[in-house]
Design a protein around this motif. Structure first.
Motif, PDB file in Angstrom:
ATOM      1  N   TYR A   2       0.848  -1.189   0.000  1.00 59.74           N
ATOM      2  CA  TYR A   2       0.000   0.000   0.000  1.00 59.74           C
ATOM      3  C   TYR A   2       0.885   1.240   0.000  1.00 59.74           C
ATOM      4  O   TYR A   2       1.719   1.406   0.881  1.00 59.74           O
ATOM      5  N   ILE A   5      -3.360   5.208   1.231  1.00 63.50           N
ATOM      6  CA  ILE A   5      -4.535   4.674   1.922  1.00 63.50           C
ATOM      7  C   ILE A   5      -5.489   5.834   2.160  1.00 63.50           C
ATOM      8  O   ILE A   5      -5.076   6.917   2.581  1.00 63.50           O
ATOM      9  N   ALA A  22      -6.511   2.437   9.755  1.00 67.89           N
ATOM     10  CA  ALA A  22      -5.851   3.081   8.620  1.00 67.89           C
ATOM     11  C   ALA A  22      -4.506   3.687   9.034  1.00 67.89           C
ATOM     12  O   ALA A  22      -3.522   3.577   8.300  1.00 67.89           O
ATOM     13  N   LEU A  33      -1.358   8.651   4.027  1.00 68.14           N
ATOM     14  CA  LEU A  33      -2.728   8.493   4.506  1.00 68.14           C
ATOM     15  C   LEU A  33      -3.527   9.724   4.121  1.00 68.14           C
ATOM     16  O   LEU A  33      -3.098  10.855   4.351  1.00 68.14           O
ATOM     17  N   LEU A 104      -6.039   1.464  -1.191  1.00 69.26           N
ATOM     18  CA  LEU A 104      -6.961   0.856  -0.232  1.00 69.26           C
ATOM     19  C   LEU A 104      -7.826   1.939   0.379  1.00 69.26           C
ATOM     20  O   LEU A 104      -7.332   3.009   0.748  1.00 69.26           O
TER      21      LEU A 104
END
Length: 144
Positions: A2, A5, A22, A33, A104
């Motif tokens: 990942y 995210i 997360a 993120l 994701l």
């Protein structure tokens, strides 16, 4: 695995659990993120009692508070990009995921809906049905 995210938040307890997951995934994978709050525009406030602009401003303030809480979280060992959008939540989440090339999406099973008997919230279900990006659904703790 990942690199980017996306966590969806509406400030609910389920969104808080999704955010913690997360944040941990982003830390483990050294991933970016992104946290997104969507001001729902489908709700009609077209009567003389409720001013739509007041509702929109209140929702924006709720979104700012929810996103600030993510940024200030003691678990936030990664940098967090926060965004507020207006529209249909699942549409905005999918569009943002595509624009940012998100790997994701992390969401709570249910949001602030009053329908506690529904297994999945409508936004979560729509994300799963779209099948365009992997979605990690975080369910509530026992007793929710």
């Amino acid at each position: 695995m990942y690199d980017r995210i996306l966590v969806a938040t509406d400030g609910s307890e389920n969104a808080g659990r999704a955010t913690r997951h997360a944040l941990e995934l982003a830390r483990q994978h050294d991933a970016e993120l992104h946290a997104l709050y969507v001001i729902e525009t489908r709700t009609g406030y077209d009567n003389a009692i409720v001013d739509p602009e007041v509702v929109r401003q209140n929702l924006r303030e709720e979104g700012e508070a929810a996103l600030s809480a993510i940024e200030a979280s003691p678990d936030a060992e990664v940098s967090v990009t926060t965004v507020i959008r207006e529209g249909v939540p699942h549409d905005e989440l999918l569009t943002y995921a595509e624009e940012q090339k998100v790997d994701l999406v992390v969401v709570g099973a249910k949001g602030r809906s009053a329908f506690k008997t529904i297994l999945l919230g409508s936004t979560t279900e729509a994300l799963l049905r779209a099948d365009t990006v992997p979605v990690l659904v975080i369910h509530g703790e026992t007793g929710d």
